[in-house]
Design a protein around this motif. Structure first.
Motif, short mmCIF file in Angstrom:
data_model
loop_
_atom_site.label_atom_id
_atom_site.label_comp_id
_atom_site.label_asym_id
_atom_site.label_seq_id
_atom_site.Cartn_x
_atom_site.Cartn_y
_atom_site.Cartn_z
N ARG A 140 31.80 29.52 15.93
CA ARG A 140 31.04 30.49 16.72
C ARG A 140 31.80 31.82 16.75
NH1 ARG A 140 27.34 29.96 21.24
NH2 ARG A 140 27.36 27.68 21.10
N PRO A 141 31.18 33.02 16.70
CA PRO A 141 29.74 33.19 16.76
C PRO A 141 29.03 33.13 15.40
CG PRO A 141 30.75 35.35 16.88
CD PRO A 141 31.87 34.35 16.81
N GLY A 142 29.70 33.43 14.30
CA GLY A 142 28.94 33.51 13.05
C GLY A 142 29.78 33.34 11.80
N SER A 143 30.80 32.50 11.84
CA SER A 143 31.59 32.23 10.63
C SER A 143 31.16 30.90 10.05
CB SER A 143 33.08 32.19 10.97
OG SER A 143 33.52 33.45 11.40
N LEU A 144 30.93 30.92 8.73
CA LEU A 144 30.42 29.72 8.08
C LEU A 144 31.09 29.56 6.72
CD1 LEU A 144 28.18 27.46 8.25
CD2 LEU A 144 26.75 28.99 6.92
N ARG A 145 31.45 28.35 6.43
CA ARG A 145 31.92 27.98 5.09
C ARG A 145 31.02 26.87 4.61
NH1 ARG A 145 37.28 27.97 2.37
NH2 ARG A 145 37.24 26.40 0.72
N TRP A 146 30.24 27.13 3.55
CA TRP A 146 29.29 26.17 2.99
C TRP A 146 29.80 25.85 1.60
CZ3 TRP A 146 25.00 24.06 5.36
CH2 TRP A 146 24.11 23.36 4.55
N GLU A 147 30.26 24.65 1.45
CA GLU A 147 30.99 24.30 0.22
C GLU A 147 30.30 23.15 -0.50
OE1 GLU A 147 35.10 23.82 1.03
OE2 GLU A 147 35.66 23.38 -1.03
N TYR A 148 30.05 23.31 -1.79
CA TYR A 148 29.55 22.23 -2.63
C TYR A 148 30.73 21.65 -3.41
CZ TYR A 148 24.69 23.39 -1.71
OH TYR A 148 23.48 23.60 -1.09
N LEU A 149 30.79 20.32 -3.41
CA LEU A 149 31.83 19.63 -4.17
C LEU A 149 31.29 19.14 -5.51
CD1 LEU A 149 33.23 17.63 -1.13
CD2 LEU A 149 34.15 19.73 -2.11
N THR A 150 30.07 18.65 -5.50
CA THR A 150 29.40 18.22 -6.73
C THR A 150 27.96 18.69 -6.71
OG1 THR A 150 28.62 16.11 -5.83
CG2 THR A 150 30.82 16.11 -6.83
N PRO A 151 27.29 18.91 -7.84
CA PRO A 151 27.83 18.81 -9.18
C PRO A 151 28.63 20.05 -9.60
CG PRO A 151 25.54 19.46 -9.30
CD PRO A 151 25.84 19.23 -7.84
N ILE A 152 28.43 21.16 -8.89
CA ILE A 152 29.14 22.39 -9.25
C ILE A 152 29.97 22.84 -8.05
CG2 ILE A 152 28.91 24.76 -10.08
CD1 ILE A 152 25.99 23.96 -10.81
N PRO A 153 31.29 22.72 -8.14
CA PRO A 153 32.11 23.18 -7.03
C PRO A 153 31.88 24.66 -6.75
CG PRO A 153 33.41 21.86 -8.55
CD PRO A 153 32.10 22.15 -9.23
N SER A 154 31.54 24.96 -5.50
CA SER A 154 31.31 26.36 -5.12
C SER A 154 31.56 26.50 -3.63
CB SER A 154 29.89 26.79 -5.47
OG SER A 154 28.96 26.17 -4.61
N VAL A 155 31.84 27.71 -3.21
CA VAL A 155 32.08 28.00 -1.81
C VAL A 155 31.31 29.25 -1.43
CG1 VAL A 155 33.81 28.52 -0.04
CG2 VAL A 155 34.39 26.99 -1.92
N LEU A 156 30.56 29.17 -0.34
CA LEU A 156 29.88 30.33 0.21
C LEU A 156 30.53 30.63 1.55
CD1 LEU A 156 27.35 32.10 -0.43
CD2 LEU A 156 26.07 30.56 1.01
N LEU A 157 31.01 31.85 1.70
CA LEU A 157 31.71 32.22 2.93
C LEU A 157 30.94 33.32 3.66
CD1 LEU A 157 35.36 32.55 1.54
CD2 LEU A 157 34.38 30.62 2.77
N MET A 158 30.82 33.14 4.95
CA MET A 158 30.25 34.20 5.78
C MET A 158 31.22 34.43 6.93
SD MET A 158 26.46 34.58 7.32
CE MET A 158 26.36 34.37 9.06
#
Lengths: 239, 203
Positions: free
Chosen positions: B66-84
């Motif tokens: 809170r209030p608005g930090s986000l880590r959205w992470e894919y492990l498979t099939p394509i490792p990626s990270v989206l950060l806000m």
């Protein structure tokens, strides 16, 4: 206005000078192994393929998406879907002689995108139409299989050594407009860990380069391959 | 003999109070979500499409502060990270063993989506200007696009709240009747102190 002819000349000269790579002739009767080699970059039959697609775009943007392709080599049909990693479908279309767009969200709704995408998919995944092609040797001794089509485009499948290949498409004026390169060793294993019969033809990683004023690069990493008819087990590609 | 009966009934009522009520009204949901400062969870994402005989499966993890930090992470099939974090959105994709940043214009649209997710994680479902929210029996919140243009992209979203107060168990995103993205969350931990660096750096 007096500069116009000069400007036109500047555009004309490069195209006028373009020419297809010359092929050294092979023997008149094509050996069977050459015929099968010419078609070796492609799967036969009906398949569903899932790729990770990393696109380097002309404006400098870089974007990775998932691509699902259902292809039929016999019927030369394509059903393709582009999704974000989060699962949102950005584009879906079918090609069965003509293109039918089922869904297109910006920026994939721009004119010409659907045709361009289908053309690229067919270039990468389906052998050229028609049985008539010529084979010869390039300047470096590589095997070259050459197809022409009614629109004047020429496609060369070029084979280096035992495994490496490139697919090159030339415009009617002889300019190289597309190149597909096999980048990584293919290695596919079935769900039950048994090796599928025969080597899987599609590479694990291949790259398409589009040349011209609006150039771009697509790097495709194969994630899944499933034969559709007859339905058999899915082939899972190891990371 | 009277006292044990009273204790038993009191216990029964207490259980009933704990089992009911955390998600019966918007006020209950917001009051509970107001106690949530951070969320960590893993998820399995299944994409269902008519073209697919089996869903496309991805796995990942999320972290929210809170209030608005986000880590959205894919492990498979394509490792990626989206950060806000602090209004900035960045996406990184793993290629050739390294994470490299992506710079496409679609990240702005992702920002809108991520903002929605942070609202949901903070329990602010019924204040959403983009979606009309309705609370259904069984702790299900249905979000329907207010704007016709968004309605072309998304048909509706279902948020299935978990048994534990403050938790979302499953999210179903319907693009059409047969086109569904199904996100199932598990191993959720609330209110653990998170290093701010996880919202700013990739591994």
């Amino acid at each position: 206005m007096r500069f116009t002819p000069l400007i036109l000349l500047l555009f004309w000269i490069p195209s006028a000078c373009s020419h297809l790579p010359r092929l050294l002739p092979m023997e008149p009767s094509l050996p069977t192994q050459v015929q099968s080699r010419c078609h070796s970059p492609y799967v036969r039959g009906e398949w569903q393929l899932v790729h990770a697609i990393a696109a380097d775009l002309p404006n400098g943007d870089r974007q990775t998406m998932l691509g699902i392709s259902q292809i039929s080599s016999d019927h030369r049909t394509v059903h393709c879907v582009l999704l974000t990693l989060e699962g949102m479908v950005m584009f879906e279309a079918r090609f069965e002689g003509g293109i039918k767009v089922l869904r297109a969200l910006p920026p994939f709704d721009t004119p010409g995108f659907a045709q361009g995408l289908v053309d690229d998919i067919m270039l990468m995944l389906l052998a050229p139409a028609g049985d008539e092609y010529s084979a010869g040797r390039g300047a470096g001794g590589e095997l070259v299989c050459r197809w022409g089509n009614t629109e004047g485009f020429v496609q060369d499948n070029v084979f280096f050594g035992e495994h490496d290949w490139e697919i090159r498409r030339y415009s009617a004026s002889g300019q190289l407009i597309r190149k597909v390169t096999r980048l990584a060793e293919r290695f596919a294993i079935a769900e039950d860990n048994s090796i599928s019969s025969g080597p899987f033809p599609l590479p694990k990683v291949m790259q398409l380069k589009a040349f011209g004023m609006i150039g771009y690069e697509l790097t495709l990493t194969l994630l899944e391959a499933q034969p559709l008819a007859p339905a058999t087990q899915k082939i899972k590609v190891l990371p | 003999m009277a006292r044990p009966k009273i204790v038993f009934y009191a216990g029964l009522l207490l259980c009933a109070a704990l089992c009911l009520g955390w998600a019966d009204t918007w006020n209950d949901i917001q009051a509970t979500a107001g106690n949530v400062n951070s969320v960590q969870s893993v998820f399995v994402q299944k994409k269902h499409l008519p073209i697919l005989s089996q869903p496309l499966v991805s796995t990942g993890a999320l972290r929210f502060q809170r209030p608005g930090s986000l880590r959205w992470e894919y492990l498979t099939p394509i490792p990626s990270v989206l950060l806000m974090h602090e209004g900035r959105i960045r996406r990184f994709i793993k290629a050739d063993g390294k994470f490299r940043e992506e710079t496409h214009a679609g990240l702005d649209a992702m920002g809108v989506v991520l903002e929605q997710i942070t609202h949901w994680l903070a329990g602010r479902f019924d204040e959403d200007p983009m979606f009309k929210a309705s609370l259904q029996p069984g702790r299900v919140i249905v979000l329907t696009p207010r704007d016709q243009a968004l309605g072309i992209v998304l048909q509706h979203i279902e948020l299935h709240l978990g048994d534990q107060p403050g938790m979302i168990h499953q999210v179903l995103i319907y693009e059409g009747p047969d086109a569904v993205t199904e996100l199932t969350f598990s191993h959720t931990v609330l209110n653990q102190v998170l290093d701010p660096g996880v919202f700013q750096q990739v591994p």
